[in-house]
Design a protein around this motif. Sequence first.
Motif, PDB file in Angstrom:
ATOM      1  N   ASP A  41     -32.532 -53.509  23.262  1.00 45.85           N
ATOM      2  CA  ASP A  41     -32.712 -52.736  24.480  1.00 45.85           C
ATOM      3  C   ASP A  41     -31.590 -53.098  25.445  1.00 45.85           C
ATOM      4  OD1 ASP A  41     -36.140 -51.969  24.922  1.00 45.85           O
ATOM      5  OD2 ASP A  41     -35.225 -52.706  23.083  1.00 45.85           O
ATOM      6  N   ALA A  42     -31.233 -52.169  26.309  1.00 46.71           N
ATOM      7  CA  ALA A  42     -30.204 -52.427  27.314  1.00 46.71           C
ATOM      8  C   ALA A  42     -30.569 -51.734  28.612  1.00 46.71           C
ATOM      9  CB  ALA A  42     -28.834 -51.938  26.822  1.00 46.71           C
ATOM     10  N   PHE A  43     -30.189 -52.358  29.704  1.00 48.44           N
ATOM     11  CA  PHE A  43     -30.285 -51.737  31.020  1.00 48.44           C
ATOM     12  C   PHE A  43     -28.908 -51.179  31.330  1.00 48.44           C
ATOM     13  CE2 PHE A  43     -30.038 -51.995  35.739  1.00 48.44           C
ATOM     14  CZ  PHE A  43     -31.060 -51.116  36.032  1.00 48.44           C
ATOM     15  N   VAL A  44     -28.848 -49.892  31.635  1.00 50.72           N
ATOM     16  CA  VAL A  44     -27.564 -49.212  31.746  1.00 50.72           C
ATOM     17  C   VAL A  44     -27.462 -48.521  33.094  1.00 50.72           C
ATOM     18  CG1 VAL A  44     -26.047 -47.461  30.722  1.00 50.72           C
ATOM     19  CG2 VAL A  44     -27.497 -48.877  29.247  1.00 50.72           C
ATOM     20  N   LYS A  45     -26.282 -48.621  33.691  1.00 50.56           N
ATOM     21  CA  LYS A  45     -25.953 -47.870  34.898  1.00 50.56           C
ATOM     22  C   LYS A  45     -24.817 -46.913  34.577  1.00 50.56           C
ATOM     23  CE  LYS A  45     -27.276 -51.395  38.302  1.00 50.56           C
ATOM     24  NZ  LYS A  45     -26.847 -52.143  39.515  1.00 50.56           N
ATOM     25  N   SER A  46     -24.843 -45.746  35.208  1.00 48.26           N
ATOM     26  CA  SER A  46     -23.765 -44.785  34.997  1.00 48.26           C
ATOM     27  C   SER A  46     -23.420 -44.090  36.304  1.00 48.26           C
ATOM     28  CB  SER A  46     -24.139 -43.754  33.929  1.00 48.26           C
ATOM     29  OG  SER A  46     -25.239 -42.963  34.342  1.00 48.26           O
ATOM     30  N   LEU A  47     -22.150 -43.730  36.416  1.00 50.91           N
ATOM     31  CA  LEU A  47     -21.621 -43.017  37.569  1.00 50.91           C
ATOM     32  C   LEU A  47     -20.527 -42.076  37.075  1.00 50.91           C
ATOM     33  CD1 LEU A  47     -21.237 -45.904  40.195  1.00 50.91           C
ATOM     34  CD2 LEU A  47     -22.668 -43.877  40.469  1.00 50.91           C
ATOM     35  N   PRO A  48     -20.131 -41.100  37.873  1.00 50.53           N
ATOM     36  CA  PRO A  48     -18.961 -40.311  37.511  1.00 50.53           C
ATOM     37  C   PRO A  48     -17.744 -41.214  37.337  1.00 50.53           C
ATOM     38  CG  PRO A  48     -20.148 -39.284  39.312  1.00 50.53           C
ATOM     39  CD  PRO A  48     -20.766 -40.633  39.121  1.00 50.53           C
TER      40      PRO A  48
END
Length: 303
Positions: A41-48
Amino acid sequence: MNDSETLARSLTRRFGGRWSAQPLRASSFCSTWHARGRGMDAFVKSLPMSSAPVLEAEADGLDALAATRTVAVPAVHGCWCDEEAGLAVLAMQWMTLRLPDAGFGERFGRALGALHRALPPAGGGCFGWHRDNMLGGTPQRNRWSAHGGRNGWIAFVAHERLGALNARLAHRGAPAALRAAVDQVIAALPGCFDDGYAPRASLVHGDLWSGNWAMLTDGTPVVYDPAVSCSDAEAELAMMELFGGPPSGFWQAYRQAAGLHEGYPRRRALYQLYHLLNHVLLFGGSYEQQALACAHRLLKGSG
């Protein structure tokens, strides 16, 4: 293709295997995800992609904290730009948390004290960081001070902390009375350090309110969402007291691990003012009056 599928494909291109991603809405500043693939499992952040430096700075801060081997942070699995997806992505260790137990505050105090006592990884005793980063949704400027010690710290607070935010407030059209009060606090900074206290550069988390610390299932304290710099450790402690306070048992353990100057209470409002000004920038409203009242307390010498 929806956003979850787009992110899952980015994870596959980065790590291989098949991935899935479920939105979490855990942040107001970026998209957050619970991703699964390759048996983990992973905690992921994303942005442009245009905001890639935001996530790169967070990854850099987590790596710096981890390198001290003092306080636990989520391990960084990867931080990258995916041109096909049009995303900047930060993938981190998934951590399972539970409510703090009776001994958590003591363990947290020891861990944070060890962090603040550790030799900073850069700066040679000066204040700052090798890159700017983010304090919530506000850019935090971290240009190195010319010197360490009292004079270097006063200059850093004046230019890189209070002065930098006051310039942003002026650009936003914040009340003139607030901006004038901040200028007066900056002019009065030497008086906050006339008790013999000599600030020392420590690596700090930088945004350590209660939402950015927790306890793992094995009882280990963990911190996340950093805004690191080499700063006076008192600034970290003041932020912890701004919206609540550290857990029971923290203070005695921290003092034993790192010590605490008797003049800290009179400087606490100075460091809290920085975060209140940031909240004015982020949220406006009642924070303007809180920040102004804080500045006036400092100018009256009541801290």
